[in-house]
Each structure stands twice: as C-alpha cells, then as structure tokens.
Design a protein around this motif. Structure first.
Motif, PDB file in Angstrom:
ATOM      1  N   ALA A  26      -5.265  20.371 130.486  1.00 41.56           N
ATOM      2  CA  ALA A  26      -4.903  21.765 130.750  1.00 41.56           C
ATOM      3  C   ALA A  26      -4.221  21.851 132.104  1.00 41.56           C
ATOM      4  O   ALA A  26      -4.461  21.026 132.992  1.00 41.56           O
ATOM      5  N   GLU A  27      -3.375  22.869 132.259  1.00 42.56           N
ATOM      6  CA  GLU A  27      -2.690  23.127 133.518  1.00 42.56           C
ATOM      7  C   GLU A  27      -2.728  24.622 133.797  1.00 42.56           C
ATOM      8  O   GLU A  27      -2.833  25.437 132.882  1.00 42.56           O
ATOM      9  N   ALA A  28      -2.625  24.967 135.061  1.00 38.40           N
ATOM     10  CA  ALA A  28      -2.560  26.378 135.465  1.00 38.40           C
ATOM     11  C   ALA A  28      -1.720  26.467 136.728  1.00 38.40           C
ATOM     12  O   ALA A  28      -1.610  25.504 137.488  1.00 38.40           O
ATOM     13  N   LYS A  29      -1.120  27.627 136.942  1.00 36.41           N
ATOM     14  CA  LYS A  29      -0.336  27.815 138.162  1.00 36.41           C
ATOM     15  C   LYS A  29      -0.492  29.239 138.673  1.00 36.41           C
ATOM     16  O   LYS A  29      -0.794  30.174 137.922  1.00 36.41           O
ATOM     17  N   HIS A  30      -0.286  29.373 139.969  1.00 36.00           N
ATOM     18  CA  HIS A  30      -0.370  30.677 140.633  1.00 36.00           C
ATOM     19  C   HIS A  30       0.742  30.730 141.666  1.00 36.00           C
ATOM     20  O   HIS A  30       0.871  29.820 142.493  1.00 36.00           O
ATOM     21  N   VAL A  31       1.559  31.777 141.630  1.00 43.29           N
ATOM     22  CA  VAL A  31       2.691  31.914 142.538  1.00 43.29           C
ATOM     23  C   VAL A  31       2.335  32.905 143.632  1.00 43.29           C
ATOM     24  O   VAL A  31       1.850  34.006 143.352  1.00 43.29           O
ATOM     25  N   PHE A  32       2.563  32.520 144.887  1.00 41.02           N
ATOM     26  CA  PHE A  32       2.368  33.446 145.993  1.00 41.02           C
ATOM     27  C   PHE A  32       3.514  34.459 145.991  1.00 41.02           C
ATOM     28  O   PHE A  32       4.663  34.110 145.723  1.00 41.02           O
ATOM     29  N   THR A  33       3.209  35.697 146.313  1.00 44.71           N
ATOM     30  CA  THR A  33       4.236  36.733 146.359  1.00 44.71           C
ATOM     31  C   THR A  33       4.292  37.329 147.752  1.00 44.71           C
ATOM     32  O   THR A  33       3.273  37.488 148.424  1.00 44.71           O
ATOM     33  N   GLY A  34       5.486  37.668 148.199  1.00 42.76           N
ATOM     34  CA  GLY A  34       5.656  38.248 149.523  1.00 42.76           C
ATOM     35  C   GLY A  34       5.834  37.164 150.570  1.00 42.76           C
ATOM     36  O   GLY A  34       5.202  36.113 150.508  1.00 42.76           O
ATOM     37  N   SER A  35       6.692  37.399 151.534  1.00 52.08           N
ATOM     38  CA  SER A  35       7.043  36.373 152.507  1.00 52.08           C
ATOM     39  C   SER A  35       5.882  35.975 153.407  1.00 52.08           C
ATOM     40  O   SER A  35       5.841  34.861 153.905  1.00 52.08           O
ATOM     41  N   LYS A  36       4.928  36.888 153.615  1.00 52.19           N
ATOM     42  CA  LYS A  36       3.831  36.574 154.528  1.00 52.19           C
ATOM     43  C   LYS A  36       2.514  36.321 153.810  1.00 52.19           C
ATOM     44  O   LYS A  36       1.571  35.836 154.417  1.00 52.19           O
ATOM     45  N   LEU A  37       2.445  36.630 152.536  1.00 54.47           N
ATOM     46  CA  LEU A  37       1.166  36.555 151.846  1.00 54.47           C
ATOM     47  C   LEU A  37       0.655  35.133 151.716  1.00 54.47           C
ATOM     48  O   LEU A  37      -0.551  34.898 151.739  1.00 54.47           O
ATOM     49  N   ALA A  38       1.575  34.161 151.597  1.00 57.37           N
ATOM     50  CA  ALA A  38       1.135  32.784 151.418  1.00 57.37           C
ATOM     51  C   ALA A  38       0.423  32.252 152.647  1.00 57.37           C
ATOM     52  O   ALA A  38      -0.252  31.230 152.582  1.00 57.37           O
TER      53      ALA A  38
END
Length: 420
Positions: A26-38
C-alpha cells in the motif's frame, strides 16, 4: 510481517508499506499546501497521521515496524513535553551565515558541520538570536531533527535521533559519540541520544495504537534522512554504485569503501554499515525548473531536445545566491543569462548545466579518494525525464538508470524491516 516507511520531503510526505519479501502492499501521500505551512510542526503532524489513516485498517493491524525519514538539517527546539517552542528551521535555511566565525572557531578545520545550513549552525544561531533565553530556561529544552520529532509523536520517547540525521550536528560517526568540543559549548539544549538507523526505539504508544488500530508490539525504529532513504530504495549495494536524487535539489550519494570529507566543497560521508555514503547536496535542481516551467511544459519541451547535442549555454541554475556542493559558497550568484527566446533552448541549457554540476560533483568525490564511479541510479521526480537522463549519461560517462523503487519511503520501509 509488514513494515512501514514514511518519507517527509519539501513539498509533501509519502508512506509505503511492504511485506517481508519487499513487495509494496500500500502507498499513501499527503501534499503540503501554502508556502509557509510546510514549515509548521502542526502541518507535519497532520501529514503524518493523514498518511497512516489512509492505509487500510486491515493492513494497519498487521504493521510490525515503522521508520521515518526527514529532510537533513531541518531542526526545531521543543519543551519537555515535545511542544515546539520556536519556528523550525528548514534544511536550506542559511541564516547560519551569521555565526560562521563562531562555528569555525569551535569545530575542527574543514568539519562537515561547518556550513551555513548545518544543524549545528542553526543551533548556534538560536543561541545567539535568542540570547540563550530558551536554552537557559529552567525547564528542559530539546534539540531535534524533523524525523526525530515525528517519530516521537508515535513512540513518545523525547530526545532520540540517528547518526545520519546527527552528522551535521557534529556527531562523530566513526567513534559513535558527541565530540568534546561540541559538549563544551555553553547553554546547550538537550542533544538527542544517537542510535544507528534502524535500531528499535520503542513501541507506538497506547494512544496511537487506539487511534490507528496498530497492533500491540508495533515498534518505531530510528530513522534516516530523505536522501539516504532514496539511496536505500534504489537497489544500489556495491562500492562504486551511486544515486542521484533529482528532487527540489540535486543530491549525490556514492557508495565508497573509504570515507571522504571536505567542508570546503560541501563533501561529507555518512556511515552505512561497513561502507560509506560519500556525497553532497546542491541547491540546483527541480525547484529551479519548476520556477520557469510547469510539469506539462517540462514534458513537452524536453521531447524537443536533442540529448546528443551539447547546449552552449553555461548556467549555474539557482533561485537565490548560495550553493553547498560542489561549490560551497553561500554567496555564489545564480547564473541564468543569456536567456534565449526559444523555451526549448532555455530548458536545454538548464538541463545541460545541471548535468555538468552533477558530473563535477562525482569527479570531486573521486578526486578526494572515494571509490571510482561505476553506475548511477536516479531517484526523485527528475528520474522520469528520459532526455535529461541521456544528457546526464553523456556527462557522467557511466550507465544511468532509474532506481529500482521511485519512492524514498520504500527505502525507509526497508530500514524499518531491519532485524525484524
């Protein structure tokens, strides 16, 4: 037996679960949003549990081991309960330029920790910027790397790291201890206990087990950095084999029988069993390409490039001044002129120039005494660009192939599998 690897990069996080034979389940992914949120620990925590919750419950109930990798030299300060007390400093944060004189006075000449973006430079910057306010507080303050803190959220044991993440903090990876010159620094926070990557740290907490349905006995192991995880995923295992990670930045890792170090050019070696991973990281890479082109444009325009023809454009592609390797100069200016009107020619010049930087990096490693280069595996988003691979092979003079596994999280899953 199911092992889970979790990879935290610059733009998002991924998870890969594998069985005992190395098959991806299994695989999963999560994308950070916003220039400062990461940069915010809250976003990292959200990403971590989002990844875990994406995995099927029936699979989560069988996970026996977990390991996490993070971006090298992304660090933070926490209180005794694990709550961050300052804004984390990311891997490429170069405010350590302000403490370079102090750093050179403390560390041995040409030490790997002597760099504006090193973990130690960031610690010294905090000491200076905060005037010791945090570090001299009556309560315990912990200095942690990104992977350390994320692992803590699962096992609950604060102040544990691995010797891959701790290299640029000044940890001695040959003697396996903190050097005296580091421990003598005033107003030090609690430095993490250092373990070999893959060493069991502790079982996931009862709270985490209950929330995610993980089994009793599920252990969290000491992690690694994202670029070493990419190396582990590649399939490279013999001296002379190397991995180039073409992500936001350009990272080189060459498996060598000998350890090579040269802070003047950004070269360092990570311990890997009885061998060494010699390499360095340049600020050029995919982030520069995406500044000028969309993914669709990169694919279309690359197809119009003749990889056998060497572009006459001589760039040093950076988004801002400063590089770490193969030229270690925090003031190195970007060179992106002249820019032709034809976007195909411009892209060709960028790809060609990045290939020259990569070749220069491997040449430098060998000049310093690393095992001669025999082949290069490619990881990261740039590995999908066949034209770029052909250009790189022309400059490198050795076979270039895609890594056996594309995801760094797969390499971290292999790390979690160790000694299970």
């Amino acid at each position: 037996m199911i092992s889970l690897g979790i990879d935290f990069g610059t733009s998002g996080a991924r998870a890969v679960a594998i069985d005992a034979a190395g098959k991806t389940l299994a695989e999963a992914k999560h994308v950070f949003t916003g220039s400062k949120l990461a940069t915010a620990p809250a976003q990292w925590e959200t990403g971590l549990f989002c990844l875990l919750e994406q995995l099927p419950l029936e699979l989560r109930q069988k996970i026996e081991a977990i390991a996490i990798d993070g971006t090298s030299s992304t660090v933070l300060l926490c209180d005794a309960t694990g709550n961050p007390i300052v804004t984390p400093l990311l891997y490429n944060d170069d405010r350590g330029i302000a403490v370079m004189d102090e750093l050179r006075a403390i560390a041995p000449p040409h030490h790997v920790a002597i760099g504006a973006t090193s973990s130690l430079a960031k610690l010294l910057w905090w000491q200076k910027a905060c005037r010791g306010a945090y570090l001299c507080a009556p309560t315990k303050i912990y200095f942690l790397h990104q992977a350390d803190w994320l692992s803590f959220l699962l096992h609950g044991q604060l102040g544990v790291s691995d010797y891959h993440n701790a290299l640029k903090l000044g940890y001695d990876v040959e003697r396996l201890c903190y050097p005296d010159w580091l421990l003598k620094l005033p107003a030090l926070p609690n430095l993490p206990q250092i373990l070999a990557p893959g060493t069991p740290v502790g079982e996931v907490t009862a709270e985490v087990r209950s929330r995610l349905g993980l089994p009793q006995g599920c252990v969290v192991r000491a992690g690694t950095t994202d670029s070493i995880a990419a190396f582990l995923a590649s399939g490279a295992n013999s001296p002379g084999e190397a991995v180039t990670s073409l992500g936001s930045t350009l990272v080189l890792k060459l498996l060598s029988r000998t350890r090579v170090e040269d802070a003047r050019s950004g070269v360092y070696s990570h311990r890997l069993g009885d061998l060494w991973l010699a390499g360095g990281a340049s600020n050029t890479g995919g982030a520069v390409l995406r500044h000028f082109f969309t993914d669709a444009e990169l694919e279309t325009l690359s197809g119009e490039i003749d990889p056998n023809y060497e572009s006459p454009l001589d760039y040093y592609p950076l988004l801002k001044a400063g590089d770490r390797f193969p030229i270690n100069d925090p003031h190195l200016p970007p060179r992106l002129e002249p820019r032709p009107e034809n976007p195909v020619e411009f892209l060709h010049g960028l790809l060609e120039s990045m290939a020259r930087i990569e070749a220069r990096g491997y040449q430098l490693l060998q000049q310093l005494g690393a095992t001669p280069l025999r082949c290069v595996y490619t990881a990261g988003g740039g590995a999908k660009n066949a034209i770029w691979s052909q250009i790189r092979a022309r400059h490198l003079g050795v076979p270039v192939a895609q890594s056996a596994q594309a995801e760094a999280a797969y390499g971290t899953a292999l790390l979690a599998q160790m000694s299970c």
